[in-house]
Design a protein around this motif. Structure first.
Motif, PDB file in Angstrom:
ATOM      1  N   ILE A  40      29.325  39.180  46.534  1.00 29.04           N
ATOM      2  CA  ILE A  40      30.157  37.983  46.326  1.00 29.04           C
ATOM      3  C   ILE A  40      29.838  37.326  44.978  1.00 29.04           C
ATOM      4  CG2 ILE A  40      30.569  35.606  47.192  1.00 29.04           C
ATOM      5  CD1 ILE A  40      31.984  37.787  48.870  1.00 29.04           C
ATOM      6  N   LEU A  41      28.556  37.435  44.578  1.00 26.63           N
ATOM      7  CA  LEU A  41      28.158  36.819  43.304  1.00 26.63           C
ATOM      8  C   LEU A  41      28.723  37.566  42.104  1.00 26.63           C
ATOM      9  CD1 LEU A  41      24.479  35.891  44.178  1.00 26.63           C
ATOM     10  CD2 LEU A  41      26.466  34.380  44.053  1.00 26.63           C
ATOM     11  N   THR A  42      29.350  38.718  42.352  1.00 21.58           N
ATOM     12  CA  THR A  42      29.932  39.460  41.222  1.00 21.58           C
ATOM     13  C   THR A  42      31.464  39.366  41.250  1.00 21.58           C
ATOM     14  OG1 THR A  42      30.168  41.574  42.372  1.00 21.58           O
ATOM     15  CG2 THR A  42      28.023  41.136  41.371  1.00 21.58           C
ATOM     16  N   LYS A  43      31.995  38.490  42.099  1.00 20.52           N
ATOM     17  CA  LYS A  43      33.472  38.348  42.169  1.00 20.52           C
ATOM     18  C   LYS A  43      34.009  37.930  40.797  1.00 20.52           C
ATOM     19  CE  LYS A  43      37.061  35.708  44.664  1.00 20.52           C
ATOM     20  NZ  LYS A  43      38.146  36.661  44.777  1.00 20.52           N
ATOM     21  N   GLU A  44      35.068  38.599  40.392  1.00 17.45           N
ATOM     22  CA  GLU A  44      35.670  38.350  39.091  1.00 17.45           C
ATOM     23  C   GLU A  44      36.165  36.906  38.987  1.00 17.45           C
ATOM     24  OE1 GLU A  44      36.168  40.834  41.097  1.00 17.45           O
ATOM     25  OE2 GLU A  44      36.132  42.721  39.973  1.00 17.45           O
ATOM     26  N   GLU A  45      36.062  36.325  37.793  1.00 14.99           N
ATOM     27  CA  GLU A  45      36.531  34.950  37.606  1.00 14.99           C
ATOM     28  C   GLU A  45      38.052  34.882  37.705  1.00 14.99           C
ATOM     29  OE1 GLU A  45      35.455  33.131  33.890  1.00 14.99           O
ATOM     30  OE2 GLU A  45      35.953  31.125  34.637  1.00 14.99           O
ATOM     31  N   GLU A  46      38.717  35.890  37.111  1.00 19.42           N
ATOM     32  CA  GLU A  46      40.183  35.883  37.118  1.00 19.42           C
ATOM     33  C   GLU A  46      40.717  37.281  36.836  1.00 19.42           C
ATOM     34  OE1 GLU A  46      41.258  33.162  34.026  1.00 19.42           O
ATOM     35  OE2 GLU A  46      40.552  34.486  32.437  1.00 19.42           O
ATOM     36  N   HIS A  47      42.012  37.477  37.118  1.00 19.08           N
ATOM     37  CA  HIS A  47      42.622  38.772  36.816  1.00 19.08           C
ATOM     38  C   HIS A  47      43.236  38.752  35.421  1.00 19.08           C
ATOM     39  CE1 HIS A  47      46.786  37.488  37.106  1.00 19.08           C
ATOM     40  NE2 HIS A  47      46.584  36.952  38.308  1.00 19.08           N
ATOM     41  N   HIS A  48      43.635  39.948  34.951  1.00 25.36           N
ATOM     42  CA  HIS A  48      44.191  40.033  33.596  1.00 25.36           C
ATOM     43  C   HIS A  48      45.537  40.740  33.609  1.00 25.36           C
ATOM     44  CE1 HIS A  48      40.686  38.239  31.863  1.00 25.36           C
ATOM     45  NE2 HIS A  48      39.963  38.980  32.682  1.00 25.36           N
ATOM     46  N   LEU A  49      46.366  40.343  34.595  1.00 25.13           N
ATOM     47  CA  LEU A  49      47.693  40.969  34.689  1.00 25.13           C
ATOM     48  C   LEU A  49      48.528  40.672  33.443  1.00 25.13           C
ATOM     49  CD1 LEU A  49      48.724  40.334  38.399  1.00 25.13           C
ATOM     50  CD2 LEU A  49      47.906  42.429  37.365  1.00 25.13           C
ATOM     51  N   GLU A  50      48.246  39.499  32.816  1.00 26.18           N
ATOM     52  CA  GLU A  50      49.032  39.144  31.619  1.00 26.18           C
ATOM     53  C   GLU A  50      48.808  40.158  30.495  1.00 26.18           C
ATOM     54  OE1 GLU A  50      46.532  37.557  32.871  1.00 26.18           O
ATOM     55  OE2 GLU A  50      45.180  36.759  31.350  1.00 26.18           O
ATOM     56  N   ASP A  51      47.654  40.878  30.552  1.00 24.09           N
ATOM     57  CA  ASP A  51      47.411  41.922  29.544  1.00 24.09           C
ATOM     58  C   ASP A  51      47.886  43.286  30.054  1.00 24.09           C
ATOM     59  OD1 ASP A  51      46.152  39.942  28.131  1.00 24.09           O
ATOM     60  OD2 ASP A  51      44.146  40.453  28.857  1.00 24.09           O
ATOM     61  N   GLN A  52      48.646  43.266  31.127  1.00 20.39           N
ATOM     62  CA  GLN A  52      49.190  44.481  31.739  1.00 20.39           C
ATOM     63  C   GLN A  52      48.082  45.429  32.211  1.00 20.39           C
ATOM     64  OE1 GLN A  52      52.538  46.068  29.684  1.00 20.39           O
ATOM     65  NE2 GLN A  52      53.472  44.069  29.692  1.00 20.39           N
ATOM     66  N   LYS A  53      46.993  44.836  32.741  1.00 23.11           N
ATOM     67  CA  LYS A  53      45.929  45.663  33.306  1.00 23.11           C
ATOM     68  C   LYS A  53      46.180  45.745  34.811  1.00 23.11           C
ATOM     69  CE  LYS A  53      42.429  44.665  29.873  1.00 23.11           C
ATOM     70  NZ  LYS A  53      41.425  43.694  29.480  1.00 23.11           N
ATOM     71  N   TYR A  54      46.747  46.857  35.249  1.00 21.96           N
ATOM     72  CA  TYR A  54      47.110  46.984  36.658  1.00 21.96           C
ATOM     73  C   TYR A  54      46.174  47.940  37.378  1.00 21.96           C
ATOM     74  CZ  TYR A  54      51.278  44.689  34.986  1.00 21.96           C
ATOM     75  OH  TYR A  54      52.122  43.792  34.417  1.00 21.96           O
ATOM     76  N   ILE A  55      46.020  47.734  38.684  1.00 18.13           N
ATOM     77  CA  ILE A  55      45.122  48.584  39.466  1.00 18.13           C
ATOM     78  C   ILE A  55      45.740  49.954  39.718  1.00 18.13           C
ATOM     79  CG2 ILE A  55      43.700  46.884  40.640  1.00 18.13           C
ATOM     80  CD1 ILE A  55      45.769  46.972  42.926  1.00 18.13           C
ATOM     81  N   THR A  56      44.882  50.919  40.049  1.00 20.77           N
ATOM     82  CA  THR A  56      45.381  52.270  40.247  1.00 20.77           C
ATOM     83  C   THR A  56      45.653  52.588  41.725  1.00 20.77           C
ATOM     84  OG1 THR A  56      43.070  52.925  40.105  1.00 20.77           O
ATOM     85  CG2 THR A  56      44.412  53.316  38.170  1.00 20.77           C
ATOM     86  N   ARG A  57      45.091  51.819  42.635  1.00 23.44           N
ATOM     87  CA  ARG A  57      45.356  52.071  44.056  1.00 23.44           C
ATOM     88  C   ARG A  57      46.780  51.646  44.412  1.00 23.44           C
ATOM     89  NH1 ARG A  57      41.606  53.136  48.096  1.00 23.44           N
ATOM     90  NH2 ARG A  57      39.443  52.738  47.596  1.00 23.44           N
ATOM     91  N   ASN A  58      47.361  52.318  45.424  1.00 21.58           N
ATOM     92  CA  ASN A  58      48.655  51.883  45.964  1.00 21.58           C
ATOM     93  C   ASN A  58      48.434  50.704  46.910  1.00 21.58           C
ATOM     94  OD1 ASN A  58      49.975  53.958  44.676  1.00 21.58           O
ATOM     95  ND2 ASN A  58      51.057  54.636  46.513  1.00 21.58           N
ATOM     96  N   MET A  59      49.485  49.893  47.084  1.00 23.70           N
ATOM     97  CA  MET A  59      49.381  48.722  47.951  1.00 23.70           C
ATOM     98  C   MET A  59      49.085  49.095  49.409  1.00 23.70           C
ATOM     99  SD  MET A  59      49.341  45.774  46.863  1.00 23.70           S
ATOM    100  CE  MET A  59      50.201  44.254  46.710  1.00 23.70           C
ATOM    101  N   ASN A  60      49.563  50.262  49.850  1.00 25.14           N
ATOM    102  CA  ASN A  60      49.338  50.617  51.256  1.00 25.14           C
ATOM    103  C   ASN A  60      47.854  50.851  51.553  1.00 25.14           C
ATOM    104  OD1 ASN A  60      49.692  53.146  49.676  1.00 25.14           O
ATOM    105  ND2 ASN A  60      49.263  54.095  51.655  1.00 25.14           N
ATOM    106  N   GLN A  61      47.034  51.020  50.489  1.00 24.25           N
ATOM    107  CA  GLN A  61      45.599  51.203  50.712  1.00 24.25           C
ATOM    108  C   GLN A  61      44.860  49.858  50.734  1.00 24.25           C
ATOM    109  OE1 GLN A  61      45.195  53.735  47.218  1.00 24.25           O
ATOM    110  NE2 GLN A  61      44.534  55.373  48.588  1.00 24.25           N
ATOM    111  N   ILE A  62      45.528  48.829  50.232  1.00 22.08           N
ATOM    112  CA  ILE A  62      44.840  47.539  50.078  1.00 22.08           C
ATOM    113  C   ILE A  62      45.395  46.509  51.054  1.00 22.08           C
ATOM    114  CG2 ILE A  62      44.146  45.761  48.449  1.00 22.08           C
ATOM    115  CD1 ILE A  62      45.033  47.688  46.208  1.00 22.08           C
ATOM    116  N   GLY A  63      46.723  46.537  51.229  1.00 21.97           N
ATOM    117  CA  GLY A  63      47.310  45.623  52.207  1.00 21.97           C
ATOM    118  C   GLY A  63      47.912  44.371  51.612  1.00 21.97           C
ATOM    119  N   GLY A  64      47.951  44.274  50.300  1.00 28.35           N
ATOM    120  CA  GLY A  64      48.588  43.121  49.657  1.00 28.35           C
ATOM    121  C   GLY A  64      47.637  41.957  49.536  1.00 28.35           C
TER     122      GLY A  64
END
Ligand code: SAM
Ligand code: SF4
Length: 319
Positions: A295-319
């Motif tokens: 938990i202490l390594t949880k990211e401060e924020e995402h960087h979608l504005e830089d078009q950094k997208y995850i590689t997993r499909n949504m069905n593996q994560i659940g939204g």
């Protein structure tokens, strides 16, 4: 549990399976999952329970079950019931496509589920069959009607906006909130997984909802950690939520972490970084310690504005 940025992490989302009984065009390949996860790599229901128990002992009090489609996992309802009975659990909820919901409604109520999120991208049976590649909308609408009648509240309808597919239905979908039986939340299409190839060309900003329905009035959010901004029709009893993961950040209020069906802890939906809790559990190591450190390594924020997208499909994560 507090993270490095002072955020109280009290919400766990668990993906019970990456399998699904639908094949939504933006989420699942038409012929199903290509690399099926070997059974031994999936957490058993008992393992899922043990990991959840560790999270709850550390202060998680809200748990959402998702998928793939959570209701296709055998034993899902029993697990939900056991988790709901854990001391410290305030709320268990479910995100489902609604196809099997009516079959399980009474059992889910008995298991302690009081709120539901149901995905529905169109109200047109033919378009529904098209986007889900074969789904029968009548089953979903029947389940929504019965869930309302049995007093489940709130029922949140999740709609992914897709240009040229359902933008013409915005008034009808917003209109569903009039009688207060459901809230409708619009989610911007994310260019990940199956949607990677077409999300940009079909993307519609949620601003479009406000442009089309200018009479919507913003209302106070009752949950500051919710990623949605809420509105109401002047005469409406239910709410209209806009979730803009790309154009709007809600990281400062993020209170959630995710667990995949293979036991990977994801501290941020939009990061590829994962912590293997299955290994910790199967090696007999201390789960609480591993989770607290993670938990202490949880990211401060995402960087979608830089078009950094995850590689997993949504069905593996659940939204
Ligand atoms: N099967 C369940 C359902 O459909 O509700 C739960 C899992 S599904 C992955 C959870 C949510 O993710 C759904 O509301 C779905 O519309 C959304 N989703 C999947 N792929 C998406 C994408 N590329 N962009 C935005 N939302 C997406
Ligand atoms: Fe299945 Fe949900 Fe993905 Fe649709 S969005 S394919 S229902 S997991």
């Amino acid at each position: 549990m507090r993270d490095r940025f002072g955020r109280d992490i009290n919400y766990l989302r668990i993906s019970l399976t990456d399998r699904c009984n639908l094949r939504c065009e933006y989420c699942m390949p038409e012929d199903g999952i290509k690399n099926k996860i070997p059974h031994c790599d999936m957490l058993s229901l008992e393992e899922l329970y043990e990991i959840t128990e560790a999270f709850v002992s550390l202060g998680i009090n809200k748990i959402r079950f998702t998928g793939g489609e959570p209701l296709v996992r055998e034993g899902a309802v029993d697990l939900i019931k056991r988790v709901n009975a854990l001391e410290g659990v305030r709320e268990v909820t479910l995100t489902t496509n609604g196809i099997l919901l009516d079959d399980y409604l009474d059992e889910l109520l008995d298991a302690g589920v009081k709120r539901l999120n149901i995905s529905l991208d169109t109200l047109d049976p033919v378009k529904y069959m098209e986007i889900t590649r074969g789904g029968d909308i009548a089953r979903v609408l029947k389940a929504i009607g019965n869930a309302k009648a049995k007093g489940i509240k709130p029922i949140k309808i999740n709609t992914v906006l897709i240009g040229g597919f359902n933008d013409d239905e915005i008034p009808k979908l917003v209109g569903m909130t009039r009688d207060g039986g459901v809230d409708v939340r619009f989610i911007e299409l994310m260019p990940i997984g199956e949607a990677a190839g077409f999300a940009r060309s079909r993307f519609i900003s949620n601003e479009e909802i406000l442009r089309r329905i200018p009479e919507l009035v913003e209302v106070d959010r009752d949950d500051p950690s919710s990623p949605a901004t809420y509105y109401k029709l002047p005469e409406g009893k239910g709410k209209v939520g806009l979730i803009n993961p790309i154009s709007c950040k809600f990281c400062t209020n993020c209170n959630r972490v995710r667990l995949t069906a293979t036991g990977k802890l994801k501290l941020c939906l939009h990061s590829n970084r994962e912590i293997d809790l299955k290994k910790v559990l199967r090696n007999g190591e201390n789960l609480e310690k591993a989770i607290s450190e993670a938990i202490l390594t949880k990211e401060e924020e995402h960087h979608l504005e830089d078009q950094k997208y995850i590689t997993r499909n949504m069905n593996q994560i659940g939204g």
